[in-house]
Design an enzyme around this catalytic site. Structure first.
Site, short mmCIF file in Angstrom:
data_model
loop_
_atom_site.label_atom_id
_atom_site.label_comp_id
_atom_site.label_asym_id
_atom_site.label_seq_id
_atom_site.Cartn_x
_atom_site.Cartn_y
_atom_site.Cartn_z
N ASN A 149 7.31 -4.22 5.97
CA ASN A 149 6.50 -4.26 4.75
C ASN A 149 5.02 -3.99 5.01
OD1 ASN A 149 8.76 -4.76 3.24
ND2 ASN A 149 8.49 -6.97 3.23
N ARG A 188 5.18 -13.86 0.87
CA ARG A 188 6.46 -14.48 1.18
C ARG A 188 7.49 -13.59 1.86
NH1 ARG A 188 8.35 -18.41 -3.50
NH2 ARG A 188 8.81 -16.45 -4.52
N ASP A 189 7.13 -12.37 2.20
CA ASP A 189 8.05 -11.53 2.96
C ASP A 189 7.27 -10.60 3.89
OD1 ASP A 189 10.56 -10.74 3.82
OD2 ASP A 189 10.82 -9.25 2.23
N LEU A 190 6.26 -11.16 4.57
CA LEU A 190 5.49 -10.37 5.52
C LEU A 190 6.33 -10.10 6.76
CD1 LEU A 190 2.02 -12.11 5.27
CD2 LEU A 190 2.63 -9.84 4.42
#
Length: 193
Positions: free
Chosen positions: A40, A34-36
């Site tokens: 990251n 959910r935060d690619l």
């Protein structure tokens, strides 16, 4: 992207990113990152393969157990970095692991220098190279699929087509500039994996 060497390295990095996300999605229960985004994704060096890719920042990750409700406080909430968020997430609709696929398409556009919003013309001289870029372009379009996001391919499906969009090492080895000292060093370190 006009260099066969840059494309080779980018396709190998993208393949490793896909393998990392596939590992999450194939977990039991599946994990949605959910935060690619590029911030990251870590690329480090090892003696054996000279490169490895790792995902980080799992603060927004959640499991996606379709058999029971998860205890995650973030389940189906609007979280992540807006520029990499899938439209179904931004609109607050229910979503699954395919929202990560949308994020991967944005990362792929940046990594390969492809803009799906613009008219694309591929300037590559070698036909094999041009064909790979066209296949990548088509795959990124499938990964971005909206509004029918459920038809986006899974990571394993994208990886299964690696031979279509990835550059074959023989294409790189037969390239006219292969024997130049700069490219030869880069290629040797990439292929020692």
């Amino acid at each position: 992207m006009n260099s066969v060497f840059e494309y080779f390295i980018s396709s190998e990095i993208f393949k490793e990113i896909l393998e990392c996300v596939e590992y999450l999605h194939s977990s039991d229960p599946p994990v949605i990152h959910r935060d690619l985004k590029p911030d990251n994704i870590l690329i480090g060096h090892t003696i054996e393969s000279n490169r490895f890719v790792k995902l980080c920042d799992f603060g927004l990750a959640t499991d996606h157990n379709i058999d029971r409700q998860t205890a995650s406080r973030y389940e189906h909430s609007v979280v992540g970095t807006l520029a990499y968020m899938a439209p179904e997430v931004v609109s607050g609709k229910q979503y699954n692991h395919k929202s990560d696929i949308y994020s991967l398409h944005i990362i792929g556009e940046q990594l390969f220098g492809i803009d799906l919003q613009a008219s694309q013309s591929f300037e590559a001289n070698e036909s094999a190279f041009k064909q790979c870029i066209q296949c990548m372009y088509q795959m990124l379009k499938k990964m971005a699929k909206t509004p029918n996001w459920r038809k986006r391919p899974d990571c394993r499906e994208v990886l299964a087509t690696h031979n279509d969009w990835g550059i074959n090492k023989t294409v790189v080895a037969n390239h006219k500039e292969f024997n130049s000292s700069v490219y030869c060093t880069v290629f040797d370190s990439e292929t020692s994996a």
